[in-house]
Design a protein around this motif. Sequence first.
Motif, mmCIF file in Angstrom:
data_model
loop_
_atom_site.group_PDB
_atom_site.id
_atom_site.type_symbol
_atom_site.label_atom_id
_atom_site.label_comp_id
_atom_site.label_asym_id
_atom_site.label_seq_id
_atom_site.Cartn_x
_atom_site.Cartn_y
_atom_site.Cartn_z
ATOM 1 N N LEU A 1 57.108 56.430 -32.605
ATOM 2 C CA LEU A 1 57.467 56.129 -31.249
ATOM 3 C C LEU A 1 57.078 57.041 -30.179
ATOM 4 N N GLY A 2 56.765 56.857 -29.344
ATOM 5 C CA GLY A 2 55.824 57.415 -28.562
ATOM 6 C C GLY A 2 55.486 59.227 -28.178
ATOM 7 N N GLY A 3 55.658 59.668 -29.649
ATOM 8 C CA GLY A 3 55.609 61.331 -30.121
ATOM 9 C C GLY A 3 54.497 62.087 -30.710
ATOM 10 N N ASN A 4 54.484 63.478 -31.136
ATOM 11 C CA ASN A 4 52.973 63.701 -31.705
ATOM 12 C C ASN A 4 54.165 64.667 -32.579
ATOM 13 N N PRO A 5 54.802 64.396 -33.971
ATOM 14 C CA PRO A 5 55.706 65.373 -34.441
ATOM 15 C C PRO A 5 54.365 65.675 -35.303
ATOM 16 N N GLY A 6 53.277 65.518 -35.135
ATOM 17 C CA GLY A 6 52.129 66.414 -36.542
ATOM 18 C C GLY A 6 51.394 67.634 -34.944
ATOM 19 N N TYR A 7 51.634 67.728 -34.415
ATOM 20 C CA TYR A 7 50.779 68.493 -33.654
ATOM 21 C C TYR A 7 52.276 69.517 -32.621
ATOM 22 N N ASP A 8 53.670 69.055 -32.395
ATOM 23 C CA ASP A 8 54.519 69.714 -31.567
ATOM 24 C C ASP A 8 55.811 69.848 -32.848
ATOM 25 N N LEU B 1 55.164 69.642 -41.492
ATOM 26 C CA LEU B 1 55.366 67.898 -41.056
ATOM 27 C C LEU B 1 53.746 66.724 -41.391
ATOM 28 N N GLY B 2 52.585 67.992 -40.762
ATOM 29 C CA GLY B 2 51.932 67.058 -40.511
ATOM 30 C C GLY B 2 50.853 66.513 -42.387
ATOM 31 N N ALA B 3 51.435 67.460 -43.088
ATOM 32 C CA ALA B 3 51.372 67.396 -44.660
ATOM 33 C C ALA B 3 52.179 66.087 -44.878
ATOM 34 N N ALA B 4 53.448 66.775 -45.079
ATOM 35 C CA ALA B 4 54.742 65.517 -45.463
ATOM 36 C C ALA B 4 54.387 63.798 -44.419
ATOM 37 N N LEU B 5 54.257 63.761 -44.285
ATOM 38 C CA LEU B 5 53.526 62.751 -43.193
ATOM 39 C C LEU B 5 52.917 61.840 -44.838
ATOM 40 N N TYR C 1 47.916 57.977 -27.176
ATOM 41 C CA TYR C 1 46.800 58.445 -27.512
ATOM 42 C C TYR C 1 46.854 58.693 -28.515
ATOM 43 N N ARG C 2 45.111 58.063 -29.473
ATOM 44 C CA ARG C 2 45.283 58.373 -30.923
ATOM 45 C C ARG C 2 45.181 60.192 -30.949
ATOM 46 N N ASP C 3 46.475 60.548 -31.128
ATOM 47 C CA ASP C 3 46.649 61.767 -31.089
ATOM 48 C C ASP C 3 46.704 62.787 -32.491
ATOM 49 N N GLU C 4 47.131 63.868 -32.847
ATOM 50 C CA GLU C 4 47.503 64.226 -34.792
ATOM 51 C C GLU C 4 48.071 63.821 -35.081
ATOM 52 N N THR C 5 49.448 63.248 -34.746
ATOM 53 C CA THR C 5 49.749 62.014 -35.421
ATOM 54 C C THR C 5 50.122 60.957 -35.649
ATOM 55 N N ALA C 6 49.044 59.886 -34.848
ATOM 56 C CA ALA C 6 48.158 58.484 -35.202
ATOM 57 C C ALA C 6 46.857 58.498 -36.224
ATOM 58 N N LYS C 7 46.190 59.668 -36.206
ATOM 59 C CA LYS C 7 45.489 60.296 -37.284
ATOM 60 C C LYS C 7 46.365 59.537 -38.950
ATOM 61 N N LYS C 8 47.102 60.695 -38.494
ATOM 62 C CA LYS C 8 47.906 60.578 -40.035
ATOM 63 C C LYS C 8 48.270 59.415 -40.318
ATOM 64 N N CYS C 9 48.561 58.811 -39.532
ATOM 65 C CA CYS C 9 49.213 56.694 -40.151
ATOM 66 C C CYS C 9 48.196 55.917 -40.181
ATOM 67 N N ASP C 10 48.529 54.764 -41.036
ATOM 68 C CA ASP C 10 47.546 53.856 -41.626
ATOM 69 C C ASP C 10 47.554 52.878 -40.906
#
Length: 104
Positions: free
Chosen positions: A54-61, A68-72, A84-93
Motif C-alpha cells: 500500500l503506497g510504498g516502494n520496498p523493491g527500491y527502498d 526483497l526485489g527477488a523475494a517478491l 507511480y508504476r515504480d520498481e515495486t509495481a513493475k514486480k507485481c502482478d
Amino acid sequence: AEVHARAQRLNALLDATGKTVEYLAVEEPDASATPVAALAQLLNEGKIGTLVVLGGNPGYDAPADLGLGAALAKASVKIHLGLYRDETAKKCDWHLPQAHFLET
C-alpha cells in the motif's frame, strides 16, 4: 544529536519554546507492522501467498542485502497500490493507481 541539542538550547535562550517552537511526542511504531527483514524472510520461505503493498516502494527502498526485489517473485499474487508504476509495481502482478491527495 549535537546539532539538535544546540538548536534546542538556542530556542530555550530565545524563549521560543511554546511560542514559535513546539515539541511533539514521538509516536511508537505500530507493533503489528511486519519489519521489512521479516517480510523478506517470510517471502523467501514461501509463507506469503498474497502480498499487498500500500503506497510504498520496498523493491527500491529496502536494504539491498535483504534481496526483497527477488523475494517478491516468490509470492503467488502481488498487488501494488501506488501513485507511480515504480520498481515495486513493475514486480507485481497488479498495479492499482492510487488517488493523489488533491484528487480525493
